[in-house]
Design an enzyme around this catalytic site. Structure first.
Site, PDB file in Angstrom:
ATOM      1  N   HIS A 231      59.458  59.359  87.638  1.00  7.93           N
ATOM      2  CA  HIS A 231      58.960  59.702  88.983  1.00  7.93           C
ATOM      3  C   HIS A 231      58.435  61.145  88.917  1.00  7.93           C
ATOM      4  O   HIS A 231      57.563  61.451  88.110  1.00  7.93           O
ATOM      5  CB  HIS A 231      60.108  59.481  89.974  1.00  7.93           C
ATOM      6  CG  HIS A 231      59.755  59.549  91.421  1.00  7.93           C
ATOM      7  ND1 HIS A 231      58.464  59.539  91.890  1.00  7.93           N
ATOM      8  CD2 HIS A 231      60.554  59.636  92.542  1.00  7.93           C
ATOM      9  CE1 HIS A 231      58.481  59.614  93.223  1.00  7.93           C
ATOM     10  NE2 HIS A 231      59.736  59.671  93.635  1.00  7.93           N
ATOM     11  N   HIS A 270      51.360  53.284  87.136  1.00 10.05           N
ATOM     12  CA  HIS A 270      51.953  53.403  88.465  1.00 10.05           C
ATOM     13  C   HIS A 270      52.351  52.021  88.957  1.00 10.05           C
ATOM     14  O   HIS A 270      51.665  51.046  88.677  1.00 10.05           O
ATOM     15  CB  HIS A 270      50.934  54.028  89.446  1.00 10.05           C
ATOM     16  CG  HIS A 270      51.560  54.566  90.675  1.00 10.05           C
ATOM     17  ND1 HIS A 270      51.810  53.792  91.785  1.00 10.05           N
ATOM     18  CD2 HIS A 270      52.021  55.808  90.969  1.00 10.05           C
ATOM     19  CE1 HIS A 270      52.383  54.539  92.699  1.00 10.05           C
ATOM     20  NE2 HIS A 270      52.530  55.760  92.241  1.00 10.05           N
ATOM     21  N   ASP A 324      50.751  62.856  88.419  1.00 11.76           N
ATOM     22  CA  ASP A 324      51.426  63.797  87.519  1.00 11.76           C
ATOM     23  C   ASP A 324      50.603  64.147  86.287  1.00 11.76           C
ATOM     24  O   ASP A 324      50.998  65.009  85.504  1.00 11.76           O
ATOM     25  CB  ASP A 324      52.773  63.209  87.062  1.00 11.76           C
ATOM     26  CG  ASP A 324      53.805  63.223  88.182  1.00 11.76           C
ATOM     27  OD1 ASP A 324      53.757  64.149  89.002  1.00 11.76           O
ATOM     28  OD2 ASP A 324      54.649  62.314  88.225  1.00 11.76           O
TER      29      ASP A 324
HETATM   30  N1  ACO Z   1      52.419  54.228  79.004  1.00 16.37           N
HETATM   31  C1  ACO Z   1      52.327  53.100  78.271  1.00 16.37           C
HETATM   32  N2  ACO Z   1      52.483  51.867  78.780  1.00 16.37           N
HETATM   33  C2  ACO Z   1      52.726  51.778  80.074  1.00 16.37           C
HETATM   34  C3  ACO Z   1      52.835  52.924  80.899  1.00 16.37           C
HETATM   35  C4  ACO Z   1      52.663  54.173  80.311  1.00 16.37           C
HETATM   36  N3  ACO Z   1      52.756  55.288  81.043  1.00 16.37           N
HETATM   37  N4  ACO Z   1      53.109  52.533  82.147  1.00 16.37           N
HETATM   38  C5  ACO Z   1      53.179  51.192  82.139  1.00 16.37           C
HETATM   39  N5  ACO Z   1      52.951  50.739  80.875  1.00 16.37           N
HETATM   40  C6  ACO Z   1      52.958  49.328  80.443  1.00 16.37           C
HETATM   41  C7  ACO Z   1      54.395  48.878  80.203  1.00 16.37           C
HETATM   42  O1  ACO Z   1      54.803  49.102  78.876  1.00 16.37           O
HETATM   43  C8  ACO Z   1      54.291  47.417  80.559  1.00 16.37           C
HETATM   44  O2  ACO Z   1      53.728  46.759  79.471  1.00 16.37           O
HETATM   45  P1  ACO Z   1      54.145  45.230  79.093  1.00 16.37           P
HETATM   46  O3  ACO Z   1      53.663  44.402  80.249  1.00 16.37           O
HETATM   47  O4  ACO Z   1      53.441  44.976  77.813  1.00 16.37           O
HETATM   48  O5  ACO Z   1      55.634  45.238  78.978  1.00 16.37           O
HETATM   49  C9  ACO Z   1      53.305  47.383  81.708  1.00 16.37           C
HETATM   50  O6  ACO Z   1      52.469  48.538  81.512  1.00 16.37           O
HETATM   51  C10 ACO Z   1      53.968  47.479  83.077  1.00 16.37           C
HETATM   52  O7  ACO Z   1      54.795  48.630  83.070  1.00 16.37           O
HETATM   53  P2  ACO Z   1      56.165  48.774  83.840  1.00 16.37           P
HETATM   54  O8  ACO Z   1      56.982  49.839  83.196  1.00 16.37           O
HETATM   55  O9  ACO Z   1      56.802  47.435  84.017  1.00 16.37           O
HETATM   56  O10 ACO Z   1      55.627  49.269  85.230  1.00 16.37           O
HETATM   57  P3  ACO Z   1      56.490  49.830  86.407  1.00 16.37           P
HETATM   58  O11 ACO Z   1      55.755  49.507  87.632  1.00 16.37           O
HETATM   59  O12 ACO Z   1      57.911  49.392  86.311  1.00 16.37           O
HETATM   60  O13 ACO Z   1      56.501  51.411  86.129  1.00 16.37           O
HETATM   61  C11 ACO Z   1      55.932  53.652  86.029  1.00 16.37           C
HETATM   62  C12 ACO Z   1      55.663  52.319  86.721  1.00 16.37           C
HETATM   63  C13 ACO Z   1      57.439  53.953  86.030  1.00 16.37           C
HETATM   64  C14 ACO Z   1      55.241  54.754  86.782  1.00 16.37           C
HETATM   65  C15 ACO Z   1      55.403  53.569  84.577  1.00 16.37           C
HETATM   66  O14 ACO Z   1      54.014  53.361  84.595  1.00 16.37           O
HETATM   67  C16 ACO Z   1      55.750  54.800  83.767  1.00 16.37           C
HETATM   68  O15 ACO Z   1      56.859  54.888  83.232  1.00 16.37           O
HETATM   69  N6  ACO Z   1      54.813  55.794  83.657  1.00 16.37           N
HETATM   70  C17 ACO Z   1      55.088  57.011  82.947  1.00 16.37           C
HETATM   71  C18 ACO Z   1      55.923  57.954  83.779  1.00 16.37           C
HETATM   72  C19 ACO Z   1      55.129  58.554  84.929  1.00 16.37           C
HETATM   73  O16 ACO Z   1      54.021  59.049  84.754  1.00 16.37           O
HETATM   74  N7  ACO Z   1      55.739  58.541  86.119  1.00 16.37           N
HETATM   75  C20 ACO Z   1      55.119  59.109  87.328  1.00 16.37           C
HETATM   76  C21 ACO Z   1      54.676  58.033  88.257  1.00 16.37           C
HETATM   77  S1  ACO Z   1      53.864  58.714  89.660  1.00 16.37           S
HETATM   78  C22 ACO Z   1      55.100  59.357  90.556  1.00 16.37           C
HETATM   79  O17 ACO Z   1      56.185  58.895  90.571  1.00 16.37           O
HETATM   80  C23 ACO Z   1      54.857  60.545  91.291  1.00 16.37           C
END
Ligand code: ACO
Length: 388
Positions: A231, A270, A324
Site C-alpha cells: 500500500h 493496482h 507510488d
Molecule cells: N509486479 C509484478 N507483477 C504484478 C504486480 C507487480 N507490481 N502487481 C500485480 N502483478 C501480477 C501478479 O503477480 C498476478 O499475476 P498472476 O495472475 O500471474 O498470479 C497478477 O498481476 C494480479 O496481481 P495480484 O497481486 O493478485 O493483484 P492484487 O490486486 O492482489 O494486488 C497490488 C494489487 C497489491 C497493488 C499489487 O499490484 C502489488 O503488490 N503492487 C506492488 C506494490 C505497490 O506498488 N503497491 C501500491 C499500490 S497503490 C497504493 O496502495 C497507494
C-alpha cells in the site's frame, strides 16, 4: 472438505474482498478500466490543477466546493489546530531512532489522541467527530513533520500561520519555506493522495470507526495499514528499486530477474486500476521536471525504462504505474528523506480517512464479515501429556 464448507453456509468468497461492495459512498469514484478518478464528481486532474489541499479536504468532507467564506473558516480551523501538545515531541524523542517513521507516526498520533478530552473522544457524536476529524487533518501534518525533524536530530519547527497547509507542512518538515514550484508540487501531491475509495487504510479506519471506537483510533489504524509495502509503503521502496537499478540500461535485466523470481515490482499494479493511474500520469511530469532541476535526471530515466519494460511485459494484464511509482522521485528531488515518503502519504490521506469514516457513520453498521471455515468439524481434545 466441500461438505464442511456447505455446512457453514457460503461456499464462495472473494479473497482480499476483491470486487465486494461494502457500502454506498458519494465521496469518490475510480473507473479502473479507463484510469479515471473523481472526488465528488470533479476530475482529479482539475483538482490538482486548480485546487488547494484545504479546499479538496473540504470537498471530501462536506460534499461541495466551499464558498470563499466557508474556505476561510475551514482554513482558520486548520491553522488553529496546527500546534500540538509538546509532550508528543517528547514521546517521539524517546522512540528508538531506528524505528520506521511510519511506526513512529502511528504511535505518536495515537498518543496525541490521549491528550484530548475523553468526554469528547469517547462519546459518539457526529458533530464532535467531525470537529476532531478536521483537527486530526491539521495535526497529522505537525506530527509527521516532528517525526521527520526529530529522527534527523533536529528540533521541531513551529507552524507558520501565513502558509497554506502543504507549504506549512513542507516548512515544518524541512525547516525552510518552499519556493513557488515546491509549494505547488507539495500541494498537488497532497491533493492526489487525499482519497482513493476503500483502499486498505481507508477501509481499516472505517472498520475501526464502525465499532464507534473513536476517531484517533480509526486514524491510527489507517496509518498502520498504510505503512505496508503493498500500500503506501511502496513509494519508499520504489525509489530504492530505482537506485538499485543504477542505470537505465540495467532496468530490463533487473525486472526480468525479479519477475522470474515471482517478485512484485514496486509502484506497479493496482487492485482497481487496470489502466494507467491518472495520479501517476500527473506526478510523472513533475518527477521529470524536478529530477532535472535537482540533478536526479538519471532516476527519472530509470523509472521511464522500468515503466516501458513493465508495460511491454505485463501491460496486457493491466499492470501499469500506480501513484507510488513517481511520487518518490518527486519527494527525493525536493530533498526529502525517503523514509518520510509514506508519512507524507498519511498527511494527505487523512482527509479521505476522515471523510469516509464520517460518511459511513451517518448510517453506521458495524463491519462483520465471515470466513469460510475449512478446518475439521470434529476433533478430539487430547490432554497435553498425550500429544505428539
Ligand atoms: N509486479 C509484478 N507483477 C504484478 C504486480 C507487480 N507490481 N502487481 C500485480 N502483478 C501480477 C501478479 O503477480 C498476478 O499475476 P498472476 O495472475 O500471474 O498470479 C497478477 O498481476 C494480479 O496481481 P495480484 O497481486 O493478485 O493483484 P492484487 O490486486 O492482489 O494486488 C497490488 C494489487 C497489491 C497493488 C499489487 O499490484 C502489488 O503488490 N503492487 C506492488 C506494490 C505497490 O506498488 N503497491 C501500491 C499500490 S497503490 C497504493 O496502495 C497507494
Amino acid at each position: 472438505m466441500a461438505e464442511q464448507k456447505k455446512f457453514y453456509g457460503q461456499e464462495e468468497f472473494s479473497k482480499g474482498l476483491e470486487g465486494v461492495i461494502a457500502c454506498e459512498s458519494k465521496i469518490g469514484y475510480i473507473d479502473g478500466q479507463k484510469g479515471w478518478l473523481i472526488y465528488r464528481g470533479i476530475e482529479i486532474g482539475d483538482l490538482a490543477e486548480h485546487s488547494t489541499y484545504e479546499e479538496t479536504a473540504y470537498l471530501l468532507l462536506f460534499g461541495k466546493l466551499p464558498t470563499r467564506k466557508e474556505l476561510d473558516e475551514f482554513n482558520e480551523k486548520l491553522v488553529s489546530y496546527r500546534k500540538i501538545d509538546p509532550r508528543v515531541a517528547e514521546i517521539i524523542k524517546d522512540m528508538p531512532p531506528k524505528a520506521h517513521p511510519m511506526a513512529q507516526l502511528r504511535t505518536a498520533f495515537s498518543a496525541l489522541g490521549t491528550y484530548e478530552d475523553p468526554a469528547k473522544v469517547d462519546e459518539f457524536d457526529l458533530e464532535t467527530w467531525t470537529e476532531l476529524g478536521i483537527k486530526a487533518i491539521s495535526e497529522m501534518a505537525t506530527v509527521a513533520a516532528q517525526v521527520g525533524r526529530l529522527r534527523a536530530g533536529k528540533p521541531p519547527v513551529e507552524p507558520d500561520p501565513t502558509l497554506n497547509h502543504a507549504s506549512n507542512f513542507f516548512y515544518m518538515l524541512t525547516g525552510r519555506k518552499p519556493n513557488e514550484l515546491e509549494a505547488d508540487v507539495m500541494n498537488k501531491a497532497l491533493i492526489l493522495h487525499a482519497d482513493h475509495g476503500l483502499n486498505a487504510s481507508t477501509f481499516t479506519a472505517m472498520v475501526i470507526a464502525s465499532s464507534l471506537s473513536d476517531i484517533y483510533s480509526a486514524i491510527t489504524g489507517g496509518i498502520a495499514s498504510l505503512k505496508g509495502p503493498l500500500h503506501g509503503g511502496a513509494n519508499e521502496r520504489t525509489l530504492k528499486m530505482f537506485m538499485e537499478i543504477g542505470e537505465p540500461e540495467n532496468a530490463k535485466a533487473y525486472i526480468e530477474e525479479k519477475l522470474a523470481k515471482k517478485e512484485k515490482i514496486m509502484g506497479m499494479g493496482h487492485r482497481v486500476y487496470k489502466a494507467y493511474d491518472p495520479r501517476a500520469r500527473i506526478l510523472s511530469s513533475y518527477a521529470e521536471r524536478l529530477a532535472k532541476l535537482s540533478g536526479n535526471e538519471k532516476l527519472y530515466l530509470i523509472a521511464k525504462e522500468v515503466e516501458k519494460v513493465m508495460i511491454e511485459r505485463l501491460g496486457k494484464k493491466g499492470i501499469f504505474p500506480n501513484v507510488d511509482f513517481y511520487s518518490g522521485i518527486v519527494y527525493y528531488s525536493l530533498g526529502i528523506d525517503p523514509k518520510m515518503f509514506t508519512p507524507i502519504f498519511a498527511v494527505a490521506r487523512v482527509a479521505g480517512w476522515v471523510a469516509r469514516v464520517l460518511e459511513y457513520l451517518h448510517d453506521n453498521r458495524i463491519f462483520r464479515p465471515r470466513a469460510v471455515y475449512t478446518g475439521p468439524l470434529k476433533a478430539e481434545y487430547i490432554p497435553i501429556d498425550q500429544r505428539s
